[in-house]
Design a protein around this motif. Sequence first.
Motif, mmCIF file in Angstrom:
data_model
loop_
_atom_site.group_PDB
_atom_site.id
_atom_site.type_symbol
_atom_site.label_atom_id
_atom_site.label_comp_id
_atom_site.label_asym_id
_atom_site.label_seq_id
_atom_site.Cartn_x
_atom_site.Cartn_y
_atom_site.Cartn_z
ATOM 1 N N TYR A 79 0.857 -1.182 0.000
ATOM 2 C CA TYR A 79 0.000 0.000 0.000
ATOM 3 C C TYR A 79 0.895 1.233 0.000
ATOM 4 C CZ TYR A 79 -4.597 -2.045 0.285
ATOM 5 O OH TYR A 79 -5.758 -2.702 -0.039
ATOM 6 N N THR A 192 3.180 -2.038 4.564
ATOM 7 C CA THR A 192 1.835 -2.563 4.788
ATOM 8 C C THR A 192 1.249 -3.215 3.538
ATOM 9 O OG1 THR A 192 0.884 -0.389 4.270
ATOM 10 C CG2 THR A 192 1.373 -0.842 6.573
ATOM 11 N N VAL A 193 0.483 -4.289 3.748
ATOM 12 C CA VAL A 193 -0.190 -4.989 2.661
ATOM 13 C C VAL A 193 -1.704 -5.051 2.886
ATOM 14 C CG1 VAL A 193 1.836 -6.357 2.026
ATOM 15 C CG2 VAL A 193 0.230 -7.245 3.736
ATOM 16 N N ASP A 194 -2.182 -4.375 3.927
ATOM 17 C CA ASP A 194 -3.609 -4.333 4.251
ATOM 18 C C ASP A 194 -3.893 -2.957 4.852
ATOM 19 O OD1 ASP A 194 -5.937 -4.698 6.340
ATOM 20 O OD2 ASP A 194 -6.111 -6.382 4.960
ATOM 21 N N GLU A 197 -3.420 -2.064 8.559
ATOM 22 C CA GLU A 197 -2.069 -2.016 9.114
ATOM 23 C C GLU A 197 -1.521 -0.592 9.202
ATOM 24 O OE1 GLU A 197 -0.637 -6.465 7.583
ATOM 25 O OE2 GLU A 197 0.151 -4.663 6.615
ATOM 26 N N ASN A 210 -9.383 0.823 -0.573
ATOM 27 C CA ASN A 210 -9.205 -0.534 -0.073
ATOM 28 C C ASN A 210 -9.262 -1.530 -1.224
ATOM 29 O OD1 ASN A 210 -9.075 -2.888 1.402
ATOM 30 N ND2 ASN A 210 -11.159 -2.739 2.207
ATOM 31 N N GLY A 212 -8.167 -4.621 -0.776
ATOM 32 C CA GLY A 212 -8.000 -5.925 -0.157
ATOM 33 C C GLY A 212 -6.546 -6.177 0.197
ATOM 34 N N ARG A 213 -6.273 -7.353 0.684
ATOM 35 C CA ARG A 213 -4.910 -7.711 1.072
ATOM 36 C C ARG A 213 -4.081 -7.950 -0.185
ATOM 37 N NH1 ARG A 213 -2.869 -8.684 5.883
ATOM 38 N NH2 ARG A 213 -0.919 -9.875 6.081
ATOM 39 N N GLN A 217 3.293 -11.040 -0.094
ATOM 40 C CA GLN A 217 3.413 -11.014 1.367
ATOM 41 C C GLN A 217 4.847 -10.795 1.843
ATOM 42 O OE1 GLN A 217 0.477 -11.234 3.343
ATOM 43 N NE2 GLN A 217 -0.306 -10.919 1.272
ATOM 44 N N ARG A 219 6.611 -8.120 1.605
ATOM 45 C CA ARG A 219 6.758 -6.744 2.095
ATOM 46 C C ARG A 219 8.106 -6.134 1.713
ATOM 47 N NH1 ARG A 219 2.745 -5.877 6.342
ATOM 48 N NH2 ARG A 219 1.795 -7.869 6.889
#
Length: 264
Positions: A79, A192-194, A197, A210, A212-213, A217, A219
């Motif tokens: 994000y 951050t990935v969500d 966070e 938004n 979503g996730r 992962q 990061r």
Amino acid sequence: MLVMRHISKQTLLSHLCSLYTAAMMSPTAKVLNLPQQTPNGCLLQQNCVQQDQMLEILKSTVNALKDGEVVAVPTDTLYGLACLAQSSEAVKKVYDIKGRNGQKPLAICVGEIEEIYKYCKVAVKRELLENLLPGPVTLVLERSADLNPDLNPFTPLVGVRIPDHPFMRRLCQMCGEPLALTSANISSKTSTVDIHEFQELWPRVAVVVNGGRIGDQSRQGSTVVNLSVPGRYSIIRPGCALAPTLNVLECKFGLLEDTESQKV
């Protein structure tokens, strides 16, 4: 008894008003939920309702950006916080929100490869750009005079991205100018990935999109490579796409590693 009932109603009404006011002032009022997507940001079903929803979110985000605000957006890696790169005041807001060292640069984000040639001096073949972008790679190039001089004034270089994310590409296209882009987190804190966070940042941005996730992962963020020296490259940050990036640079285009080239 009537008096008590009257007081109770007044108390209840006051409580409801307080809840309504709190809800209106809550950061959640700024969250715009993209239609359901795959991990890389593609819509699962391209129906008219979802397309209309996407367009309205895009318009709201563009309006906020054009008003000089900072927005939180999904990309193909993390994000991010974004603002208009050509707006000096908006760029300052990004630094203030993140608590970022003023000597650390911001990348720019564009929607099409053609735009890179307007804001950067490109020292590599266009085919090389097309092999890496859109994708999780930041290319560091010499900046042109068209780029805001208040953006990273301490370096002649600038990192440029085209995220492989439909929302981000369309957002840049609709803005018609580059976005300054950095990760959506307080400086030195975890990327951050969500959206939840970085919830502490919501009150300081105009819009939280938004998506979503995010699927990556790790990061690690994008792979950052300096291509400002003709025929050479240097890795500034390995990031999440190092191996395929090196394959393009070395195997397909024959660039040599230059550990002495200037970094941003």
